[in-house]
Design an enzyme around this catalytic site. Structure first.
Site, PDB file in Angstrom:
ATOM      1  N   LYS A   1       0.853  -1.188   0.000  1.00 42.29           N
ATOM      2  CA  LYS A   1       0.000   0.000   0.000  1.00 42.29           C
ATOM      3  C   LYS A   1       0.889   1.238   0.000  1.00 42.29           C
ATOM      4  O   LYS A   1       1.800   1.358   0.830  1.00 42.29           O
ATOM      5  CB  LYS A   1      -0.908  -0.015   1.231  1.00 42.29           C
ATOM      6  CG  LYS A   1      -1.989   1.054   1.221  1.00 42.29           C
ATOM      7  CD  LYS A   1      -2.894   0.920   2.441  1.00 42.29           C
ATOM      8  CE  LYS A   1      -3.953   2.025   2.437  1.00 42.29           C
ATOM      9  NZ  LYS A   1      -4.793   1.969   3.655  1.00 42.29           N
TER      10      LYS A   1
ATOM     11  N   HIS B   1      -0.225   4.553   0.214  1.00 44.58           N
ATOM     12  CA  HIS B   1      -0.836   5.751   0.777  1.00 44.58           C
ATOM     13  C   HIS B   1      -1.450   5.393   2.133  1.00 44.58           C
ATOM     14  O   HIS B   1      -1.683   4.224   2.437  1.00 44.58           O
ATOM     15  CB  HIS B   1      -1.922   6.307  -0.164  1.00 44.58           C
ATOM     16  CG  HIS B   1      -3.045   5.346  -0.391  1.00 44.58           C
ATOM     17  ND1 HIS B   1      -2.951   4.284  -1.268  1.00 44.58           N
ATOM     18  CD2 HIS B   1      -4.290   5.270   0.163  1.00 44.58           C
ATOM     19  CE1 HIS B   1      -4.081   3.608  -1.264  1.00 44.58           C
ATOM     20  NE2 HIS B   1      -4.901   4.167  -0.405  1.00 44.58           N
TER      21      HIS B   1
END
Length: 225
Positions: free
Chosen positions: A104, A106
């Site tokens: 991921k 963000h």
């Protein structure tokens, strides 16, 4: 056999997670028994499942670990349920950690869910059942890349006690030999047979003479002692 192991075997049978009959495995083998941990899907079941894992972990490792790691995806709820149960049963706050299938980039960034890993952490990995060792092969480098940690061991629910596709050793033995950490199961198929053979469970006998004969024949062909 310890009481919690007997209870766990009955739990697997009553929830339909462990079934007997004739099943075709991914490997193509025809097996007289099959385990589907995906059928644990209620809060009550997860509370009980976490308790059995916590008891097995405490039996094999005591309090000598800091983090429970559950490989994605099935290991995610398993690590959470076990961490909660361990806190309740043994009054020790254990962190949980899992990996994402994709990094991921963000918000809560990175490859891990739950706790981060830091130098000196002692980690116990929890999985439902291991037949090929593929998930460990995928997650081992991820765990080791995060920090200078020690993997204390792996705990699965059931040792099928059968050889792998390419060697005469079980998947659990292959993992232990390859990675150098101990591998344990809450119960083995020997335990299951001892507990259920010609005994009623939920009002019926799940391993009668015919099923027992089929299991014996299966292990003559694929078993490892």
């Amino acid at each position: 056999m310890e009481q919690y192991k007997q209870e766990f075997i009955t739990f697997m049978a009553e929830t339909g997670v462990l079934k007997f009959g004739e099943f075709t495995l991914k490997s193509g083998r025809k097996s007289p028994f099959f385990m589907n941990a995906g059928l644990y899907n209620t809060g009550t079941q997860l509370i009980r499942l976490g308790k059995y894992y916590a008891q097995a972990i405490h039996e094999h490792y005591g309090d000598g670990f800091d983090v429970l790691f559950g490989p994605a995806y099935k290991g995610i709820p398993l690590s959470v349920a076990t961490a909660m149960a361990y806190s309740t049963l043994y009054n020790k706050d254990i962190r949980y950690c899992s990996n994402r299938k994709e990094i991921k980039d963000h918000g809560d960034k990175g490859i891990l869910l739950g706790s981060s890993l830091k130098d000196g952490d002692r980690v116990v990995i929890v999985e439902d059942v291991t037949t090929s060792g593929k998930s460990i092969e995928e997650t081992f480098p991820i765990i080791k890349a995060q920090a200078d940690i020690e993997i204390k061991g792996l705990v699965v629910s059931l040792n099928r006690m059968e050889r792998g596709l390419s060697t005469d050793k079980t998947a659990l033995d292959e993992i232990q030999e390859k990675y150098g950490f101990p591998v344990n199961a809450i119960v083995s198929m020997d335990d299951v047979i001892e507990c259920l053979y010609n005994k009623e469970c939920g009002g019926k006998v799940l391993i009668d003479d015919n099923i027992k004969e089929a299991i014996d024949e299966y292990y003559k062909q694929y078993g490892v002692k």
